[in-house]
Design a protein around this motif. Structure first.
Motif, PDB file in Angstrom:
ATOM      1  N   LYS A  66       0.605  -1.223  -0.182  1.00 58.61           N
ATOM      2  CA  LYS A  66      -0.117  -0.237  -0.027  1.00 58.61           C
ATOM      3  C   LYS A  66       0.832   1.356   0.045  1.00 58.61           C
ATOM      4  N   SER A  67       2.255   1.099   0.548  1.00 56.92           N
ATOM      5  CA  SER A  67       3.091   2.199   0.317  1.00 56.92           C
ATOM      6  C   SER A  67       3.607   2.548  -0.741  1.00 56.92           C
ATOM      7  N   ILE A  68       3.485   1.826  -1.883  1.00 55.78           N
ATOM      8  CA  ILE A  68       4.088   1.709  -3.071  1.00 55.78           C
ATOM      9  C   ILE A  68       2.813   2.508  -4.097  1.00 55.78           C
ATOM     10  N   LYS A  69       3.402   3.494  -4.672  1.00 53.68           N
ATOM     11  CA  LYS A  69       2.169   4.548  -5.385  1.00 53.68           C
ATOM     12  C   LYS A  69       2.358   3.842  -6.837  1.00 53.68           C
ATOM     13  N   LYS A  70       3.623   3.600  -7.417  1.00 58.19           N
ATOM     14  CA  LYS A  70       3.974   3.268  -8.829  1.00 58.19           C
ATOM     15  C   LYS A  70       4.990   2.497  -9.137  1.00 58.19           C
ATOM     16  N   ILE A  71       4.714   1.336 -10.107  1.00 58.66           N
ATOM     17  CA  ILE A  71       5.975   0.789 -10.277  1.00 58.66           C
ATOM     18  C   ILE A  71       6.250   0.803 -11.910  1.00 58.66           C
ATOM     19  N   ASN A  72       7.476   1.209 -12.190  1.00 57.72           N
ATOM     20  CA  ASN A  72       7.852   1.132 -13.654  1.00 57.72           C
ATOM     21  C   ASN A  72       8.781   0.179 -13.812  1.00 57.72           C
ATOM     22  N   VAL A  73       8.418  -0.538 -15.166  1.00 54.35           N
ATOM     23  CA  VAL A  73       9.254  -1.561 -15.386  1.00 54.35           C
ATOM     24  C   VAL A  73       9.885  -1.517 -16.813  1.00 54.35           C
ATOM     25  N   ALA A  74      10.983  -2.232 -16.970  1.00 57.76           N
ATOM     26  CA  ALA A  74      11.656  -2.358 -18.339  1.00 57.76           C
ATOM     27  C   ALA A  74      12.157  -3.720 -18.139  1.00 57.76           C
TER      28      ALA A  74
END
Length: 179
Positions: A66-74
């Motif tokens: 819940k403390s994670i707002k966004k995940i960018n992945v490559a």
């Protein structure tokens, strides 16, 4: 001469400031650039997809999520034809993480995959957690977790609760194929 010294100090400061900004943005620019590259799966991963992928996690891990707002992945999947691209991308990412902007949270080896975890922010509350992984069988990739006041110990516990194996990488890449 005092004015000259002030000018020199100011220029040195500008160069140092500009290069430190450049280093911090290099992961961001890498993520942006990789979206157009051939064979790459990249984009934003919905945080909820991790929760649904692993339902039997502790409440603490759910709180961390819940403390994670966004995940960018490559992620570049390793194939017989792209060994050069794989080695190049691995080298670029390794070089990005030599910057002082990134602090190591540790590394693990899981089923042939080398995984290193970095963070930015201070050790009591993290702003950004970066997971960098590579394997000669699977490929090379990076995931950047952006959040607010993420707890380092809880983040590590969360990482440990997510199994890194071929099946996860398959489902991981399937998310992007679906886009």
């Amino acid at each position: 001469t005092m004015k000259k010294l002030t000018t020199i100090c100011f220029l040195v400061f500008l160069v140092l400031f500009a290069s430190s900004c450049k280093n911090e943005k290099s992961l961001q620019s890498y993520l942006v650039e990789s979206s157009g590259k051939d064979g790459f799966f990249s984009g934003d991963l919905p945080v909820g997809s991790i929760l649904s992928a692993k339902v039997d996690v502790s409440d603490e891990v759910k709180e961390t999520l819940k403390s994670i707002k966004k995940i960018n992945v490559a992620f570049l999947r390793k194939t017989a034809d792209n060994t050069t691209a794989y080695e190049t991308e691995k080298a670029i990412l390794k070089n990005i993480f030599t910057s002082d902007a990134y602090n190591s949270l540790g590394s693990v080896k899981a089923k042939g995959m080398n995984v290193k975890v970095y963070f930015t922010g201070n050790t009591s509350s993290l702003d950004e957690v970066i997971v960098f992984g590579y394997s000669n069988d699977s490929g090379v990739g990076v995931a950047r977790l952006l959040g607010e006041n993420m707890n380092p110990a809880k983040v590590i516990e969360m990482m440990n609760s997510v199994n890194l194996d071929g099946n996860n990488l398959e489902s991981f890449s399937a998310i992007f194929k679906g886009k």
